[in-house]
Design an enzyme around this catalytic site. Structure first.
Site, PDB file in Angstrom:
ATOM      1  N   ASP B  11       0.394  -1.166  -0.241  1.00  0.00           N
ATOM      2  CA  ASP B  11      -0.007  -0.206  -0.364  1.00  0.00           C
ATOM      3  C   ASP B  11       1.064   1.221   0.459  1.00  0.00           C
ATOM      4  O   ASP B  11       2.184   1.146   0.793  1.00  0.00           O
ATOM      5  CB  ASP B  11      -1.048  -0.135   1.079  1.00  0.00           C
ATOM      6  CG  ASP B  11      -2.136  -1.341   0.936  1.00  0.00           C
ATOM      7  OD1 ASP B  11      -1.989  -1.522   0.175  1.00  0.00           O
ATOM      8  OD2 ASP B  11      -2.536  -1.333   2.068  1.00  0.00           O
ATOM      9  N   ASP B 130     -13.594  -6.545  -5.996  1.00  0.00           N
ATOM     10  CA  ASP B 130     -14.260  -6.614  -4.430  1.00  0.00           C
ATOM     11  C   ASP B 130     -15.283  -7.225  -4.018  1.00  0.00           C
ATOM     12  O   ASP B 130     -16.545  -6.436  -5.280  1.00  0.00           O
ATOM     13  CB  ASP B 130     -13.826  -5.425  -3.658  1.00  0.00           C
ATOM     14  CG  ASP B 130     -12.155  -5.107  -3.567  1.00  0.00           C
ATOM     15  OD1 ASP B 130     -11.414  -5.444  -3.831  1.00  0.00           O
ATOM     16  OD2 ASP B 130     -12.224  -3.274  -3.525  1.00  0.00           O
TER      17      ASP B 130
END
Lengths: 198, 251
Positions: B11, B130
């Site tokens: 990230d 997702d």
């Protein structure tokens, strides 16, 4: 060492330039005929769709220049495929340096082939110090059929030519610039090649 | 044989890695370039950088980071997060990214997948999905999983393939963060229905989970973050175990 990467607007060529930088060589991006013909070593890259790429080569006049180059030329991925006689992708006529045709993988396998696969039956100075069954990074939906000019093979769907050589012309289906240390070795070998066609 | 891929995910916020990384040999755990090099040396097959910067300045810094990663790392990498236009993708590829991953923007405007794969080639377009299993239906979620939609995972995945995606990165929200294993049933269903590679994401906790997701989930690649960052699973050891279980990996 004067290395030129042919820049004809086909895909991501920065990573090839960076890979040479890591080897301490400054490779220049160019579409200029004079600059290309005066280079010691030439990289012919290519990512994307074949007919579009060939169209770009026509537009820039490089289509006649490339097959007549006398110094070592390394076609990478689509660059290698465009050096063949033809490709099924967009029904495209190739530059005819390698006497073979490019076909699409069947739907028995996932397409594109994406990831690391083995190269074997290595026979060329390009692979000095690279072991049989070394892993290379590949991303492609089309493959070159076997021919007399095959210098490496890979199995996916069928056994195909993952590298080709004809005189001063070399082609690799995989991405040496993204294939870790073994890939770097191949680029190094290419820089060391001492071939000059008359 | 084509090998199964192991993909650490980092990230990135304002050009730095976040969420903490606990690597012994790193001088600066926040430096994505150093971390990326370390993973490449350990035998990671690919890397994914997820940009979670909230501001334009943050994104510009990420672009700069992508350039430095491309300069110094000799394995392929994907960049995702906040990508919604041809210009965004062009800028990332120009900086040396190998692939880009799009998510919410593709759901909002599915034509984006066609546009990107026509322009840049499907090989560099990853569509991230997702999804969450509610009842016995898998529903696609947006904005990092925060916004539910009525879209069915499998229908959307099929459409994504038809529109020209080169790969699908599927994260199960039911499994993400649990360390209880990947969503192998849904993964296997995706892998059988589609003819493009599927990356499994969400749920990695131990080596067994990776074995299962390749064998039972039929995944082509597996992605994880914290188990790698905190050294709970070491990549060389993981790949050796996979090999011992007759899973083809690059050693």
């Amino acid at each position: 060492m004067n290395v030129v990467i042919i820049n004809y607007g086909a895909g991501n060529i920065k990573s090839i330039q960076f890979a040479f930088n890591r080897l301490g060589v400054n490779a220049v991006l160019s579409s200029n005929a004079e600059e290309i013909t005066s280079a010691d070593k030439i990289i012919f890259p290519g990512v994307g769709e074949a007919s579009t790429a060939m169209h770009k080569l026509k537009e820039s006049g490089l289509i006649t220049l490339i097959p007549n180059l006398k110094q070592p030329v390394l076609g990478i991925c689509l660059g290698m495929q465009l050096l063949c006689n033809s490709t099924e992708e967009g029904n495209t006529k190739g530059l005819g340096v390698f006497n073979t045709d490019v076909k699409r993988f069947s739907n028995k396998v996932k397409v594109p082939q994406m990831g690391w696969n083995i190269i074997k039956n290595l026979k060329s100075d390009l692979f000095t110090g690279v072991k049989e069954n070394e892993y290379m990074y590949l991303v492609h939906s089309y493959y070159a059929e076997h021919c007399k000019q095959t210098i490496a093979t890979t199995d996916y769907d069928i056994n195909y030519a993952s590298a080709l050589q004809h005189n001063n012309f070399f082609g690799v289906q995989f991405h040496p610039e993204k294939s870790s240390l073994a890939g770097e070795r191949i680029l190094e070998n290419f820089l060391k090649l001492d071939i000059k066609q008359k | 044989m084509l090998t199964k891929r192991i993909i650490p995910c980092l990230d990135i916020k304002n050009g730095r890695t976040v969420k903490g990384v606990n690597f012994v040999d790193l001088r600066d755990a926040g430096d994505p370039v150093e971390l990326a090099k370390q993973y490449a040396d350990l035998g990671a097959d690919e890397l994914v950088f997820l940009d979670i910067s909230a501001t334009l300045e943050g994104r510009a810094t990420t672009l700069d980071m992508v350039l430095h990663v491309a300069e110094q790392v000799n394995i392929p990498f994907t960049v995702g997060g906040g990508i919604s236009s041809i210009e965004d993708v062009d800028a990332l590829l120009q900086c040396g990214a190998d692939k880009v991953s799009i998510n919410s923007s593709a759901v909002k405007r599915p034509e984006l997948i066609n546009e990107l794969s026509n322009k840049f080639g499907s090989q560099c377009i990853v569509v991230a999905i997702d999804a969450k299993e509610i009842g016995n239906q898998w529903k696609v979620h947006l904005a990092g999983g925060s916004i539910p939609t009525d879209i069915d995972l499998f229908e959307w995945a099929k459409e994504v393939e038809q529109r020209g995606a080169g790969e699908i990165l599927f994260t199960s929200m039911n499994h993400d963060g649990t360390k209880n294993g990947f969503a192998n049933e849904a993964l296997a269903k995706l892998s059988e229905a589609l003819n493009i590679p599927i990356i499994a994401s969400g749920g990695a906790g131990n080596v067994r989970h990776f074995i299962d997701t390749f064998k039972i989930g039929k995944a082509d690649a597996a992605l994880a973050a914290s188990v790698f960052h905190f050294g709970e699973i070491r990549i060389p050891e993981l790949k050796k175990q996979l090999k011992n279980n007759n899973i083809e990996v690059r050693l």
